[in-house]
Design a protein around this motif. Structure first.
Motif, PDB file in Angstrom:
ATOM      1  N   ILE A   1      41.062  42.604  41.090  1.00  0.00           N
ATOM      2  CA  ILE A   1      42.352  41.615  41.286  1.00  0.00           C
ATOM      3  C   ILE A   1      42.636  41.021  40.481  1.00  0.00           C
ATOM      4  O   ILE A   1      43.868  40.784  39.907  1.00  0.00           O
ATOM      5  CB  ILE A   1      42.044  40.926  42.560  1.00  0.00           C
ATOM      6  N   SER A   2      41.531  40.238  39.642  1.00  0.00           N
ATOM      7  CA  SER A   2      41.871  38.987  38.731  1.00  0.00           C
ATOM      8  C   SER A   2      42.264  39.570  37.542  1.00  0.00           C
ATOM      9  O   SER A   2      43.339  38.490  36.734  1.00  0.00           O
ATOM     10  CB  SER A   2      40.701  38.160  38.550  1.00  0.00           C
ATOM     11  N   ILE A   3      41.934  40.633  37.019  1.00  0.00           N
ATOM     12  CA  ILE A   3      42.474  41.144  35.588  1.00  0.00           C
ATOM     13  C   ILE A   3      44.098  41.106  35.648  1.00  0.00           C
ATOM     14  O   ILE A   3      44.774  40.650  34.875  1.00  0.00           O
ATOM     15  CB  ILE A   3      42.123  42.780  35.365  1.00  0.00           C
ATOM     16  N   ALA A   4      44.851  41.662  36.668  1.00  0.00           N
ATOM     17  CA  ALA A   4      46.047  41.553  36.881  1.00  0.00           C
ATOM     18  C   ALA A   4      46.706  40.326  37.119  1.00  0.00           C
ATOM     19  O   ALA A   4      47.776  39.983  36.831  1.00  0.00           O
ATOM     20  CB  ALA A   4      46.578  43.018  37.786  1.00  0.00           C
ATOM     21  N   LEU A   5      45.877  39.838  38.121  1.00  0.00           N
ATOM     22  CA  LEU A   5      46.688  38.410  38.989  1.00  0.00           C
ATOM     23  C   LEU A   5      46.776  37.376  37.650  1.00  0.00           C
ATOM     24  O   LEU A   5      47.659  36.584  38.016  1.00  0.00           O
ATOM     25  CB  LEU A   5      45.493  38.137  39.769  1.00  0.00           C
ATOM     26  N   GLY A   6      45.915  37.257  36.732  1.00  0.00           N
ATOM     27  CA  GLY A   6      45.915  36.211  35.950  1.00  0.00           C
ATOM     28  C   GLY A   6      47.352  36.431  35.132  1.00  0.00           C
ATOM     29  O   GLY A   6      48.183  35.452  35.023  1.00  0.00           O
TER      30      GLY A   6
ATOM     31  N   ALA B   1      41.767  31.539  41.883  1.00  0.00           N
ATOM     32  CA  ALA B   1      40.377  30.699  41.945  1.00  0.00           C
ATOM     33  C   ALA B   1      39.176  31.298  42.743  1.00  0.00           C
ATOM     34  O   ALA B   1      38.195  31.331  42.456  1.00  0.00           O
ATOM     35  CB  ALA B   1      40.496  29.446  42.283  1.00  0.00           C
ATOM     36  N   LEU B   2      39.532  31.649  44.050  1.00  0.00           N
ATOM     37  CA  LEU B   2      38.463  32.349  44.943  1.00  0.00           C
ATOM     38  C   LEU B   2      38.018  33.552  44.369  1.00  0.00           C
ATOM     39  O   LEU B   2      37.060  33.885  44.462  1.00  0.00           O
ATOM     40  CB  LEU B   2      39.282  32.514  46.423  1.00  0.00           C
ATOM     41  N   THR B   3      39.055  34.228  44.031  1.00  0.00           N
ATOM     42  CA  THR B   3      38.539  35.460  43.536  1.00  0.00           C
ATOM     43  C   THR B   3      37.738  35.259  42.309  1.00  0.00           C
ATOM     44  O   THR B   3      36.887  36.181  42.034  1.00  0.00           O
ATOM     45  CB  THR B   3      39.805  36.435  43.163  1.00  0.00           C
ATOM     46  N   PHE B   4      38.204  34.726  41.261  1.00  0.00           N
ATOM     47  CA  PHE B   4      37.572  34.670  40.040  1.00  0.00           C
ATOM     48  C   PHE B   4      36.164  34.009  40.468  1.00  0.00           C
ATOM     49  O   PHE B   4      35.179  34.596  39.787  1.00  0.00           O
ATOM     50  CB  PHE B   4      38.298  33.529  39.294  1.00  0.00           C
ATOM     51  N   ALA B   5      36.007  33.064  41.236  1.00  0.00           N
ATOM     52  CA  ALA B   5      34.812  32.296  41.494  1.00  0.00           C
ATOM     53  C   ALA B   5      33.754  33.496  41.943  1.00  0.00           C
ATOM     54  O   ALA B   5      32.500  33.625  41.469  1.00  0.00           O
ATOM     55  CB  ALA B   5      34.687  31.341  42.552  1.00  0.00           C
ATOM     56  N   LEU B   6      34.290  34.367  42.812  1.00  0.00           N
ATOM     57  CA  LEU B   6      33.396  35.415  43.371  1.00  0.00           C
ATOM     58  C   LEU B   6      32.867  36.298  42.332  1.00  0.00           C
ATOM     59  O   LEU B   6      31.875  36.901  42.370  1.00  0.00           O
ATOM     60  CB  LEU B   6      33.882  36.104  44.566  1.00  0.00           C
ATOM     61  N   GLY B   7      34.114  36.620  41.430  1.00  0.00           N
ATOM     62  CA  GLY B   7      33.917  37.570  40.282  1.00  0.00           C
ATOM     63  C   GLY B   7      32.835  36.788  39.363  1.00  0.00           C
ATOM     64  O   GLY B   7      31.744  37.697  39.004  1.00  0.00           O
ATOM     65  N   VAL B   8      32.570  35.683  39.081  1.00  0.00           N
ATOM     66  CA  VAL B   8      31.886  34.933  38.424  1.00  0.00           C
ATOM     67  C   VAL B   8      30.222  34.997  38.591  1.00  0.00           C
ATOM     68  O   VAL B   8      29.567  35.672  38.014  1.00  0.00           O
ATOM     69  CB  VAL B   8      32.053  33.443  37.961  1.00  0.00           C
ATOM     70  N   VAL B   9      30.372  34.767  40.015  1.00  0.00           N
ATOM     71  CA  VAL B   9      28.992  34.598  40.544  1.00  0.00           C
ATOM     72  C   VAL B   9      28.385  36.194  40.786  1.00  0.00           C
ATOM     73  O   VAL B   9      26.960  36.299  40.372  1.00  0.00           O
ATOM     74  CB  VAL B   9      28.681  33.869  41.816  1.00  0.00           C
ATOM     75  N   SER B  10      28.882  37.202  41.065  1.00  0.00           N
ATOM     76  CA  SER B  10      28.616  38.495  40.977  1.00  0.00           C
ATOM     77  C   SER B  10      28.219  38.852  39.725  1.00  0.00           C
ATOM     78  O   SER B  10      27.493  39.801  39.411  1.00  0.00           O
ATOM     79  CB  SER B  10      29.403  39.568  42.008  1.00  0.00           C
ATOM     80  N   GLY B  11      29.060  38.523  38.704  1.00  0.00           N
ATOM     81  CA  GLY B  11      28.909  39.053  37.582  1.00  0.00           C
ATOM     82  C   GLY B  11      27.713  38.509  36.787  1.00  0.00           C
ATOM     83  O   GLY B  11      26.853  38.978  35.932  1.00  0.00           O
ATOM     84  N   VAL B  12      27.214  37.094  37.113  1.00  0.00           N
ATOM     85  CA  VAL B  12      26.187  36.597  36.565  1.00  0.00           C
ATOM     86  C   VAL B  12      24.994  37.286  37.000  1.00  0.00           C
ATOM     87  O   VAL B  12      23.994  37.661  36.346  1.00  0.00           O
ATOM     88  CB  VAL B  12      26.178  35.043  37.086  1.00  0.00           C
ATOM     89  N   THR B  13      24.995  37.765  38.405  1.00  0.00           N
ATOM     90  CA  THR B  13      24.043  38.305  38.975  1.00  0.00           C
ATOM     91  C   THR B  13      23.835  39.745  38.209  1.00  0.00           C
ATOM     92  O   THR B  13      22.624  40.178  37.956  1.00  0.00           O
ATOM     93  CB  THR B  13      24.337  38.599  40.356  1.00  0.00           C
ATOM     94  N   MET B  14      25.086  40.323  37.853  1.00  0.00           N
ATOM     95  CA  MET B  14      24.756  41.683  37.137  1.00  0.00           C
ATOM     96  C   MET B  14      24.209  41.534  36.001  1.00  0.00           C
ATOM     97  O   MET B  14      23.425  42.520  35.372  1.00  0.00           O
ATOM     98  CB  MET B  14      26.369  42.292  36.919  1.00  0.00           C
ATOM     99  N   SER B  15      24.574  40.699  35.356  1.00  0.00           N
ATOM    100  CA  SER B  15      23.967  40.272  33.683  1.00  0.00           C
ATOM    101  C   SER B  15      22.335  40.129  33.919  1.00  0.00           C
ATOM    102  O   SER B  15      21.664  40.618  32.925  1.00  0.00           O
ATOM    103  CB  SER B  15      24.449  39.051  33.191  1.00  0.00           C
TER     104      SER B  15
END
Lengths: 334, 463
Positions: free
Chosen positions: B24-29, B63-77
């Motif tokens: 979502i966020s790639i395009a929503l930005g 904001a909501l989408t991005f926050a969830l993307g960040v926390v799951s991305g940190v997990t992935m790293s």
């Protein structure tokens, strides 16, 4: 040391970079995790202000963790596998804490009003979980993942001490960023968190050499002891100054930033002390930086990127702190 | 259970959860930037207000989408290391720099300017704010660039040499711009465009259905429809090119997608089948003769390699066969709905009040169609690479974690529980925000001061 080739120097540069990103992480996410934990002592209105004080920053703060772990992964793949296998469960719990916290931060203001209390609780719980796990991980790491009855006690003590340190950092952040009754409360919270944090720091400084032979040798041999003694002495003075300031009216006025700044100094000095204890190992007594490092050509490629982007990152981080300088005002998407 | 299997399931759960948000966020930005520019350039006060309202609601979604993307991305790293330690030990010299550059050039950029973009309106000028919005959108795109460079390299490795079992970089240009990278990047960006467009379409249609819409909902819906109507056919073309590229470099993946066991000339396009790995055949096969050959070889009698040519080294057929059909089916549905919707809207004189309710219902029902297609597509890509983690070079089983399987099972259960709860909360909050958007924070929108710090200072709202 002087005759070291550039290829041999590379792992040292990278352990330095990794250390710095983890230090920036501990300080920056430390204060916002601290603010998160302190929210259980605040009223609903105060909670909004507290979240607003960290709102524009938490995301970037967390990125330093990704960079730190990323550099470990990239520059020291062997150590990465070893460290994260040893710390598998606490790492997962920390991540769950960070996930809950990051999600709750955004959900709490957007969900139905009657759900806000639940998200606040998750925010507080997530902050605590992440901090406690980080303390445990630090404790296990510093003691070289040793086996024996004393090691879990040591790690457990740090698992309590680190959240205290974060709470103190978070409280002094609030002293700086708020005013009025919340600032008064923050000063009280700082006073409460100060003794356990100091006690924890003393215990860790005493326990680390006790638990690790190599650390003991390094610190308590002449003449090194004279040179490195400046680290604990300066730390002690800074901590005393924080306590004195908290008791004086100056902390409410023009010097409201000073306790926080002094604590950042304390974190920095503790980091120096820790680095001195560990060098040149990535995992104490097991893997040196050279044994664990990736190939020089990969490190060079990343170093180019780091040299270009890190100054830019620091510049725009500074810009962001400048934009949101001063006392906290309400956050909205206006 | 088998530790490798659990590690794979856990990683799959995490990337499945994570991809929802970047998609979502790639395009929503960029959409936010568009709304903002529209708001600034509009001269009619009513239009100005509508674009502003659209911007504000979708900033919240972002904001909501991005926050969830960040926390799951940190997990992935972390999971790169916790689940696949052997991967980094062997290909760290190549994967490391790509991931490093992602953090340095993309992750920090997004995170650094997100605060200014979300909360900075009262504190910076309009141009600075637009700049911050642009940099967040750009950072998100850069993130996709690096991650897809690495992912594509794992699919079609190039530019490396192997010394003592360790991978070393020979040419970074070849590594980054490996044979499948351009196709994958375009396919993913278009997938994000479609996902975001259908989210806009679905939520606005829901607002219209529920009678909670303002005029701005129509603007968002129209923007989404036009956006989707353009992106859907583009995606079909890109997908076709991507398929041909895959046929060239990973024929076993295509064979599994098409359910072809024996090498055949004039292979049919199977619309339905239940591939049976054990019996090495399909049950209940039903297809259109020669069409697969026509699509993939552009020749009705073209030859397609069968799975039996890749004994013991081809991906599991059933999940691939069906994931692909779900992806393409959803894609075709999105194409039809966006075109029919736009045509109907044009016929109605660009007035959504005349749009029949069932049509709005279909729009609302397809709010998360993009997620379905994206996830199915990722499964085709990732499962299609198995049993290798780096195509043809390193087997997944050889690099998995040495952590006991009980630990992996426990953490897997925790992750899944947290992810499901957060996903439910995310969808619930989107619905709640859509329904209350106007009541909640738009009362003062008509006296917007956004981007004008002086005005705030004059009003004494700005310390």
């Amino acid at each position: 040391m002087i005759s070291m080739s550039f290829d041999e120097l590379l792992p040292l540069i990278f352990i330095g970079l990794m250390g710095v990103s983890l230090l920036v992480y501990v300080v920056s996410d430390g204060y916002d995790l601290g603010v998160g934990m302190l929210m259980h002592r605040a009223t609903p209105e105060e909670r909004d202000t507290m979240v607003a004080s960290i709102g524009p920053f938490w995301d970037a703060n967390e990125t330093w963790l990704v960079l730190g772990v990323g550099l470990l992964l990239v520059a020291f793949p062997k150590a990465h596998g070893l460290v994260l296998s040893e710390l598998y469960l606490p790492t997962t719990l920390m991540l769950v804490g960070l996930i809950l916290r990051g999600a709750a931060f955004d959900f709490r203001v957007k969900a139905k009003a009657d759900r806000k209390v639940m998200w606040d609780r998750l925010f507080i719980a997530g902050s605590m979980l992440a901090s406690v796990c980080q303390g445990w991980m630090l404790g296990r790491y510093v003691s070289g993942f040793g086996e024996g009855w004393n090691y879990p006690i040591f790690a457990g003590a740090i698992a309590i001490a680190l959240p205290m340190a974060y709470a103190l950092l978070g409280a002094t952040w609030l002293v700086m960023k708020t005013d009025g009754p919340l600032q008064d409360k923050a000063i009280e919270w700082s006073k409460i968190a100060w003794p356990p944090m100091v006690l924890g720091l003393i215990l860790i400084s005493m326990a680390t050499p006790w638990i690790s032979e190599s650390v003991r040798v390094r610190w308590f041999t002449l003449p090194a002891i004279i040179a490195v003694a400046s680290i604990p002495i300066t730390t002690g003075i800074a901590l005393l100054a924080v306590r004195l300031l908290l008791g004086s009216p100056a902390a409410r006025g023009g010097l409201c930033w000073l306790p926080f700044a002094l604590l950042v100094l304390v974190f920095f000095l503790s980091f120096l002390g820790l680095s001195y204890s560990i060098y040149p190992f990535v995992v104490i007594d097991r893997l040196t930086v050279w044994q664990a490092a990736s190939s020089p050509e990969s490190l060079k490629i990343i170093l180019i990127g780091v040299s270009i982007t890190l100054p830019v990152i620091i510049a725009y981080t500074g810009f962001s702190y400048r934009v949101f300088r001063g006392k906290t005002i309400e956050l909205d998407y206006a | 259970m088998d530790a490798v299997f659990l590690a794979r399931m856990q990683f799959a759960a995490n990337i499945t959860f994570h991809i929802l948000f970047p998609s979502i966020s790639i395009a929503l930005g960029w959409v936010l930037l568009f709304f903002r520019v529209k708001h600034l350039r509009a001269t009619d006060p009513q239009q100005k207000l509508e674009w502003l309202r659209a911007y504000r609601l979708w900033t919240k979604v972002f904001a909501l989408t991005f926050a969830l993307g960040v926390v799951s991305g940190v997990t992935m790293s972390f999971q790169f290391g916790t689940n696949w330690p052997g991967y980094m030990e062997r290909v760290g010299n190549i994967a490391g720099p790509l991931l490093g550059y992602e953090v340095l050039t993309a992750f920090f950029l997004e995170a650094g300017f997100l605060g200014v973009m979300l909360f900075g309106h009262r504190r910076v000028g309009e141009m600075v704010h637009l700049g911050a919005t642009f940099l967040v959108a750009f950072g998100t795109l850069m993130s996709a660039f690096w991650i897809l460079a690495l992912n594509s390299w794992m699919q079609t490795p190039a530019g490396y040499e192997i010394v003592d079992g360790q991978f070393h970089a020979r040419s970074w240009l070849e590594i980054i711009f490996n044979p499948s990278f351009p196709y994958r990047l375009v396919h993913m960006v278009l997938a994000s465009a479609l996902t975001c467009a259908f989210l806009m379409i679905g939520i606005s249609a829901w607002q219209l259905l529920k009678g909670v819409a303002t005029a701005s909902a129509s603007r968002v819906l129209r923007t989404g429809l036009i956006f989707a109507a353009l992106a859907a056919p583009a995606q079909m073309v890109a997908g076709d090119f991507h398929g041909l590229n895959t046929l060239k470099h990973q024929p076993q993946k295509i064979a599994a997608v098409e359910g072809i066991w024996e090498t055949t000339r004039g292979a049919p396009l199977l619309l339905f089948a239940i591939p049976d790995d054990a019996a090495r055949t399909n049950r209940f096969e039903w297809g259109i003769p020669k069409l697969a050959s026509l699509i993939l070889r552009h020749d009705p009698d073209g030859e397609l390699k069968g799975l039996n040519e890749f004994p013991s080294a081809h991906p599991p057929v059933l999940p691939l066969f069906w994931s692909f059909r779900i992806m393409v089916g959803t894609g075709i549905l999105m194409l039809l709905v966006s075109w029919i919707g736009l045509w109907r809207h044009w016929r109605d004189g660009w007035d959504f009040a005349k749009m029949p309710r069932p049509m709005l219902g279909i729009f609302a029902g397809m709010t998360f169609a993009g997620w379905v297609a994206t996830i199915a597509g990722w499964y085709v890509t990732e499962i299609g690479r198995q049993p290798f983690i780096v195509s043809g070079l390193i087997r997944t089983a050889d690099v998995a974690s040495r952590v006991p399987s009980s630990s992996i099972a426990v953490t897997f259960a925790i992750y899944v529980a947290v992810y499901l709860a957060l996903l439910a909360a995310y969808v619930g909050v989107l619905k709640y925000m859509a329904e209350t958007a106007d009541k909640k924070s738009y009362a003062s929108a008509s006296t917007d001061l956004a981007g004008d710090p002086q005005e705030y200072q004059r009003r004494g709202e700005f310390a």
